[in-house]
Design an enzyme around this catalytic site. Structure first.
Site, PDB file in Angstrom:
ATOM      1  N   CYS A  30       1.165  -7.793  -0.685  1.00  0.00           N
ATOM      2  CA  CYS A  30       1.998  -6.561  -0.059  1.00  0.00           C
ATOM      3  C   CYS A  30       2.413  -7.128   1.059  1.00  0.00           C
ATOM      4  O   CYS A  30       3.153  -7.549   1.514  1.00  0.00           O
ATOM      5  CB  CYS A  30       1.200  -5.597  -0.796  1.00  0.00           C
ATOM      6  SG  CYS A  30       2.573  -3.948  -0.237  1.00  0.00           S
ATOM      7  N   HIS A  51       0.151  -6.510  -6.626  1.00  0.00           N
ATOM      8  CA  HIS A  51      -1.393  -6.044  -6.090  1.00  0.00           C
ATOM      9  C   HIS A  51      -1.699  -6.757  -7.645  1.00  0.00           C
ATOM     10  O   HIS A  51      -2.169  -5.796  -8.390  1.00  0.00           O
ATOM     11  CB  HIS A  51      -1.313  -4.387  -6.434  1.00  0.00           C
ATOM     12  CG  HIS A  51      -0.908  -3.714  -4.849  1.00  0.00           C
ATOM     13  ND1 HIS A  51      -1.885  -3.050  -4.160  1.00  0.00           N
ATOM     14  CD2 HIS A  51       0.460  -3.391  -4.902  1.00  0.00           C
ATOM     15  CE1 HIS A  51      -0.792  -2.978  -2.836  1.00  0.00           C
ATOM     16  NE2 HIS A  51       0.568  -2.961  -3.744  1.00  0.00           N
ATOM     17  N   GLU A  64      -5.174  -6.497  -7.772  1.00  0.00           N
ATOM     18  CA  GLU A  64      -6.102  -6.178  -8.075  1.00  0.00           C
ATOM     19  C   GLU A  64      -6.011  -4.811  -9.058  1.00  0.00           C
ATOM     20  O   GLU A  64      -7.221  -4.522  -9.387  1.00  0.00           O
ATOM     21  CB  GLU A  64      -6.672  -5.533  -7.061  1.00  0.00           C
ATOM     22  CG  GLU A  64      -6.455  -3.951  -6.225  1.00  0.00           C
ATOM     23  CD  GLU A  64      -4.789  -4.432  -5.304  1.00  0.00           C
ATOM     24  OE1 GLU A  64      -4.475  -3.050  -5.557  1.00  0.00           O
ATOM     25  OE2 GLU A  64      -4.136  -4.901  -5.307  1.00  0.00           O
TER      26      GLU A  64
END
Length: 399
Positions: free
Chosen positions: A262, A356, A358
């Site tokens: 990001c 992202h 995660e």
């Protein structure tokens, strides 16, 4: 009225955009006034993770899903220590919460943390307006219900372009996340607005994660003798983040493997010599399609960004560290979604993505990127190269 019911039905609220468009609704969460950049998020779930993502600092988030709040709020899914959004806009706020982990309502949590919300307005019309006109400043108020007077306040609020917000969200001192099981690697993670799940994903792979303030310099990184350096997501305009870019260039000078997500992708682009620019309305949600240009594999990704890297999609660019190229693109608009740096033999030295991996809350298509980071660090430790073909497995290899 039982806890979890929407109990602000009689409190009117007003939303005014900087171009003068206004919407009337009712208050939920805290009463008062708030200002920020109006953006919309297309996720149908995961609002708790969205609201606690530091990347949303100073933004008023519009939920495009019509029904919000049905899972309430719990103590497990926060991505940071607080709610970061400046305000929250929904169409229908759920009157009940019905999840076994929920211990309070969304309404209660916003009120507890002083976050202003507005409900019962036409979020479809508001989203279409932002798509056509672009993200813009906005105000929400339960105190000033005259659109002209609230507009005057909106126009005094700062714009997002040119905003340096990293200092507001970064840790003040180093924090260490211990590895799960046997320690395999040490990573210096520069906190530009990191989500809690990111060091968790690395720790699950045997990585000891040292979360460092955004003010960290190359000397502080060297002291850790890290196997890799990671730059997190974060809020604000990447064009203002000169110090982290300088640090990243120092990391590349020393040949330390780098992984960024990001905001970390945007700063990697700057470090490589590319520019950045503000998108019209950005990408926000957990359903954004991204294509890996090497394999053709498509991932559904979680995203939250309003800026992007300006880099050529069809050619490599020579840098003093090697060849930089775009590795991923957004299938909706061809925006750069990833970068990679390779040497003359096409061995991977550093990489980043605009989304992202995660993925809290979901999807998990991109979790393999943490394994790619591990592979690059392992090969460097062993003095072996990391051919791109090995770290960009084909879809057949991944299955």
């Amino acid at each position: 009225m039982p806890s979890g019911f929407f109990d602000h039905e009689q409190t009117p609220a007003l939303l005014v955009l900087e171009d003068g468009r206004s919407f009337r609704g009712v208050s939920f969460g805290a009463t008062g006034e708030t200002f920020g950049e109006a953006v919309f998020s297309t996720g149908m779930s995961g609002y708790q993770e969205t609201l606690t993502d530091p990347s949303y600092h100073r933004q008023v988030v519009v939920a495009t899903a019509p029904h919000i709040g049905n899972t309430g709020w719990n103590d497990e899914d926060d991505e940071s220590a607080r709610i970061w959004v400046a305000g929250y806009v929904v169409r229908d706020l759920s009157r009940v919460r019905s999840n076994w982990r929920s211990n309070r309502s969304l309404d209660d949590e916003l009120r507890n943390q002083g976050v202003v919300g507005i409900a019962e307005l036409d979020t479809r019309a508001l989203t279409r307006h932002l798509r056509e006109r672009g993200a813009m400043r906005v105000g929400i108020s339960t105190e000033e219900l005259d659109p002209g007077k609230l507009l005057a306040k909106v126009l005094q609020a700062p714009v997002m372009a040119g905003s340096d917000l990293i200092a507001d969200v970064t840790v003040e001192v180093e924090e260490v996340v211990e590895p799960v099981g046997e320690k395999r690697f040490t990573v210096a993670a520069i906190d530009l607005g990191i989500k809690d799940m990111t060091p968790t994903r690395m720790a699950q792979r045997g990585i000891e994660v040292h979360v460092l303030p955004a003010t960290a310099g190359i000397d502080q990184v060297r002291e850790l003798a890290p196997d890799g350096v990671f730059f997190s997501n974060g809020p604000g305009d990447p064009a203002t983040a000169d110090a982290p870019v300088q640090l990243l260039q120092g990391v590349l000078d020393e040949g330390i493997p780098y992984f960024g997500i990001c905001f970390g992708n945007q700063l990697f682009g700057r470090a490589l010599g590319f520019g950045t620019y503000k998108l019209k309305y950005g990408h926000r949600g957990i359903n954004q399609p991204v294509k890996d240009l090497r394999t053709g594999r498509v991932e559904i990704t979680a995203q939250n960004h309003g800026f992007a890297v300006d880099a050529p999609l069809d050619a490599a660019t020579a840098t003093r560290w090697g060849n930089a190229r775009v590795s991923h693109i957004c299938l909706n608009d061809d925006v750069v979604e990833g970068l990679e740096l390779t040497d003359d033999e096409d061995n991977l030295l550093a990489f980043s993505v605009q989304y992202h991996p995660e993925a809290a809350a979901g999807p998990h298509d991109s979790a393999y990127l943490f394994d790619r980071f591990v592979e690059v660090m392992q090969r460097r430790r062993e003095g072996r190269a990391a051919p791109v073909d090995d770290v960009h497995p084909s879809p057949e290899q991944e299955n």
